[in-house]
Design an enzyme around this catalytic site. Structure first.
Site, PDB file in Angstrom:
ATOM      1  N   SER A   1      -4.986  -8.531  -3.600  1.00 31.32           N
ATOM      2  CA  SER A   1      -4.861  -8.296  -5.277  1.00 31.32           C
ATOM      3  C   SER A   1      -5.704  -8.418  -5.670  1.00 31.32           C
ATOM      4  CB  SER A   1      -3.432  -8.320  -5.718  1.00 31.32           C
ATOM      5  OG  SER A   1      -2.599  -7.423  -7.025  1.00 31.32           O
TER       6      SER A   1
ATOM      7  N   ASP B   1       0.868   2.673  -2.450  1.00 29.54           N
ATOM      8  CA  ASP B   1       0.656   1.485  -3.767  1.00 29.54           C
ATOM      9  C   ASP B   1       1.252   1.766  -4.857  1.00 29.54           C
ATOM     10  OD1 ASP B   1      -0.280  -1.304  -5.279  1.00 29.54           O
ATOM     11  OD2 ASP B   1      -1.657  -1.695  -3.879  1.00 29.54           O
TER      12      ASP B   1
ATOM     13  N   HIS C   1       1.936  -2.624  -1.844  1.00 25.45           N
ATOM     14  CA  HIS C   1       1.046  -3.264  -2.123  1.00 25.45           C
ATOM     15  C   HIS C   1       0.879  -4.873  -1.557  1.00 25.45           C
ATOM     16  CE1 HIS C   1      -1.317  -5.066  -5.002  1.00 25.45           C
ATOM     17  NE2 HIS C   1      -1.091  -5.750  -5.813  1.00 25.45           N
TER      18      HIS C   1
END
Length: 251
Positions: free
Chosen positions: A97, A198, A228
């Site tokens: 991320s 995601d 995610h």
């Protein structure tokens, strides 16, 4: 904040190994725990030295994070890089991320210092107007509900803040914007791992990154069975073997 005040799973980790170093970074509001399984795997299978950093303001409280900036998060990663370079001949970097965003930022800023990179569900564009409105809104609340634990695998929870400090939203937008412009400076071999399903980062970021970097060697791995937080999801083993193989090929 004292070390004993860091939340469970929020501390950095370090696995001693050989002269190959791997720098791992967690994401926005998260903790190093999301990268620990990958770090353990690389240390166990290859004997590599692995450092999972704690980004400043993370692993504490949302209020603590609200006092930090994108520069602080970058500094946290740079300190980790310096530590690994002091004991390792080669250094790789990976992150989830915003950790993936930081991976790209570092590779763009220091093109010669990494043997290869592996951003996982990295973000250079949120494409989220509601979130963008909060960045410069004087009337915005101090926090908004968090979006952690976007995980497909049943029974798995991410260690992450329940709330997002609004001041930090402006900071991540700045980091993403700078990183996107730095993509053409990224020349290290790149493995871009992307979850098509995601709910936090638009999957189109994977294509943006692949098309934006200038790495002669670039590959994409699709994480079809994960949301995610893929490092803790159904595709964790695929991430482990893909990153290991790609990094070994770059040595």
């Amino acid at each position: 904040m004292q070390a004993q005040d860091i939340i469970e799973g929020g501390k950095p980790f370090f696995f001693e190994g050989n002269e190959v170093g791997v720098l791992l970074s967690h994401g926005f509001t998260g903790t190093a725990s999301c990268m620990k399984p990958l770090g353990e795997y690389l240390n166990r299978t290859e004997g590599w030295t692995v450092l999972g950093v704690r980004l400043k303001g993370h692993g504490e409280t949302p209020a603590a994070m609200a006092q930090t900036t994108a520069q602080d998060w970058i500094d946290s990663v740079e300190e980790g890089l310096q530590l690994l370079e002091s004991r390792c001949k080669h250094v790789f970097i990976s992150g989830l991320s915003m950790g993936g965003t930081l991976t790209l930022y570092m590779a763009g800023r220091y093109p010669q210092r990494f043997k290869a990179i592996a951003p996982i569900n990295a973000c250079v564009e949120f494409q989220n107007p509601d979130l963008a409105l909060l960045a410069f809104d004087h009337s915005a609340p101090a926090t908004v509900p968090g979006v952690g634990s976007d995980i497909k695998k049943p029974g798995i929870e991410e260690i992450v803040y329940a709330d997002v400090p609004v001041p930090a939203i402006k900071q991540i937008y700045g980091l993403m914007s700078v990183t996107k412009d730095l993509l053409p400076r990224v020349t290290a071999p790149a493995l871009v791992l992307t979850s098509p399903d995601d709910h936090i980062v638009p999957a189109v970021n994977g294509a943006m990154i692949l098309n934006g970097i200038r790495s002669p060697q670039r590959q994409q791995v699709l994480l079809q069975e994960s949301y995610h937080v893929a490092t803790l999801d159904n595709d964790a083993d695929l991430i482990h073997t893909s990153v290991r193989t790609f990094f070994k090929q770059a040595l």
